[in-house]
Design a protein around this motif. Structure first.
Motif, PDB file in Angstrom:
ATOM      1  N   VAL A 180       0.863  -1.176   0.000  1.00  0.00           N
ATOM      2  CA  VAL A 180       0.000   0.000   0.000  1.00  0.00           C
ATOM      3  C   VAL A 180       0.898   1.223   0.000  1.00  0.00           C
ATOM      4  O   VAL A 180       1.770   1.368   0.854  1.00  0.00           O
ATOM      5  CB  VAL A 180      -0.936   0.007   1.235  1.00  0.00           C
ATOM      6  N   GLU A 181       0.681   2.084  -0.967  1.00  0.00           N
ATOM      7  CA  GLU A 181       1.491   3.293  -1.152  1.00  0.00           C
ATOM      8  C   GLU A 181       0.675   4.507  -0.726  1.00  0.00           C
ATOM      9  O   GLU A 181      -0.479   4.658  -1.122  1.00  0.00           O
ATOM     10  CB  GLU A 181       1.869   3.394  -2.633  1.00  0.00           C
ATOM     11  N   VAL A 182       1.294   5.345   0.087  1.00  0.00           N
ATOM     12  CA  VAL A 182       0.669   6.587   0.542  1.00  0.00           C
ATOM     13  C   VAL A 182       1.581   7.738   0.134  1.00  0.00           C
ATOM     14  O   VAL A 182       2.751   7.756   0.508  1.00  0.00           O
ATOM     15  CB  VAL A 182       0.462   6.600   2.071  1.00  0.00           C
ATOM     16  N   THR A 183       1.062   8.674  -0.640  1.00  0.00           N
ATOM     17  CA  THR A 183       1.834   9.838  -1.055  1.00  0.00           C
ATOM     18  C   THR A 183       1.271  11.074  -0.373  1.00  0.00           C
ATOM     19  O   THR A 183       0.062  11.316  -0.407  1.00  0.00           O
ATOM     20  CB  THR A 183       1.789  10.012  -2.586  1.00  0.00           C
ATOM     21  N   LEU A 184       2.162  11.830   0.258  1.00  0.00           N
ATOM     22  CA  LEU A 184       1.795  13.097   0.882  1.00  0.00           C
ATOM     23  C   LEU A 184       2.376  14.215   0.034  1.00  0.00           C
ATOM     24  O   LEU A 184       3.576  14.222  -0.260  1.00  0.00           O
ATOM     25  CB  LEU A 184       2.356  13.191   2.303  1.00  0.00           C
ATOM     26  N   SER A 185       1.541  15.164  -0.352  1.00  0.00           N
ATOM     27  CA  SER A 185       2.023  16.306  -1.130  1.00  0.00           C
ATOM     28  C   SER A 185       3.049  17.077  -0.308  1.00  0.00           C
ATOM     29  O   SER A 185       3.109  16.940   0.923  1.00  0.00           O
ATOM     30  CB  SER A 185       0.862  17.232  -1.494  1.00  0.00           C
ATOM     31  N   LYS A 186       3.810  17.905  -0.970  1.00  0.00           N
ATOM     32  CA  LYS A 186       4.814  18.722  -0.285  1.00  0.00           C
ATOM     33  C   LYS A 186       4.172  19.520   0.849  1.00  0.00           C
ATOM     34  O   LYS A 186       4.670  19.534   1.972  1.00  0.00           O
ATOM     35  CB  LYS A 186       5.482  19.673  -1.286  1.00  0.00           C
ATOM     36  N   GLU A 187       3.057  20.159   0.548  1.00  0.00           N
ATOM     37  CA  GLU A 187       2.383  20.995   1.539  1.00  0.00           C
ATOM     38  C   GLU A 187       1.899  20.171   2.732  1.00  0.00           C
ATOM     39  O   GLU A 187       2.022  20.586   3.877  1.00  0.00           O
ATOM     40  CB  GLU A 187       1.206  21.742   0.905  1.00  0.00           C
ATOM     41  N   HIS A 188       1.361  19.007   2.453  1.00  0.00           N
ATOM     42  CA  HIS A 188       0.851  18.184   3.545  1.00  0.00           C
ATOM     43  C   HIS A 188       1.989  17.510   4.310  1.00  0.00           C
ATOM     44  O   HIS A 188       1.899  17.330   5.527  1.00  0.00           O
ATOM     45  CB  HIS A 188      -0.153  17.151   3.051  1.00  0.00           C
ATOM     46  N   ALA A 189       3.044  17.154   3.621  1.00  0.00           N
ATOM     47  CA  ALA A 189       4.195  16.525   4.280  1.00  0.00           C
ATOM     48  C   ALA A 189       4.827  17.471   5.297  1.00  0.00           C
ATOM     49  O   ALA A 189       5.379  17.025   6.304  1.00  0.00           O
ATOM     50  CB  ALA A 189       5.218  16.082   3.241  1.00  0.00           C
ATOM     51  N   GLU A 190       4.741  18.766   5.046  1.00  0.00           N
ATOM     52  CA  GLU A 190       5.300  19.746   5.978  1.00  0.00           C
ATOM     53  C   GLU A 190       4.589  19.715   7.326  1.00  0.00           C
ATOM     54  O   GLU A 190       5.140  20.137   8.329  1.00  0.00           O
ATOM     55  CB  GLU A 190       5.230  21.153   5.364  1.00  0.00           C
TER      56      GLU A 190
END
Length: 160
Positions: free
Chosen positions: A127-137
């Motif tokens: 299962v792959e979860v990607t967090l956008s740059k803004e959300h990763a911050e």
């Protein structure tokens, strides 16, 4: 009379320009590549999909296109989940970049655009979860939620 016609002709054109300026012609649809898992993995992904929340980390669910039970999203492109992805090549490295959150192991990748991609380890489906740059911050606290969901829906093991 002719004077007024010449003066008024540009007004409808000006109105159209102003109307178009107020409208957005861009397509804000978020897309994600839909995985093609085998039958066994598909079953795990369907169970996970049914357990996914409507709201996560303060964001409403807004699944990417094309619609699939193998993909989910929250807050547009802020958080994107894909279930049944192939094993990432980095997992085969002797010391892959990884972390453990609340007992669930994750491969950590930085695609280079400021986003982060996490792929679950030691489960019968990747299962792959990607967090956008803004959300990763804001941190990766959503991995706690996803880890708990994985423990309930995707058995321990090695995905094939």
């Amino acid at each position: 009379m002719n004077f007024f016609r010449r003066r008024l002709v540009p007004l409808p054109a000006l109105g159209l320009v102003l109307l178009a300026a107020g409208c957005s012609w861009t397509d804000d649809t978020v897309t994600a590549v839909v995985p093609s898992p085998d039958a066994r993995t598909s079953g795990h992904c369907r169970k996970l999909d049914k357990a996914l929340p409507d709201r996560l980390d303060g964001l409403d669910r807004s699944d990417p296109e094309p619609s699939s039970e193998f993909t989910a999203g929250w807050g547009g492109s802020a958080i994107i989940l894909r279930c049944g992805v192939p094993q990432p090549a980095k997992m085969l490295d002797p010391n892959p970049p990884s972390t453990t959150v609340d007992g669930q192991g994750w491969l950590v990748e930085e695609p280079g655009d400021g986003s982060y991609r996490f792929t679950s380890a030691l489960r019968e489906a990747y299962v792959e979860v990607t967090l956008s740059k803004e959300h990763a911050e804001q941190g990766a606290g959503v991995l706690v939620d996803f880890g708990r969901l994985l423990k309930k829906t995707v058995p321990d093991g090695i995905a094939t």
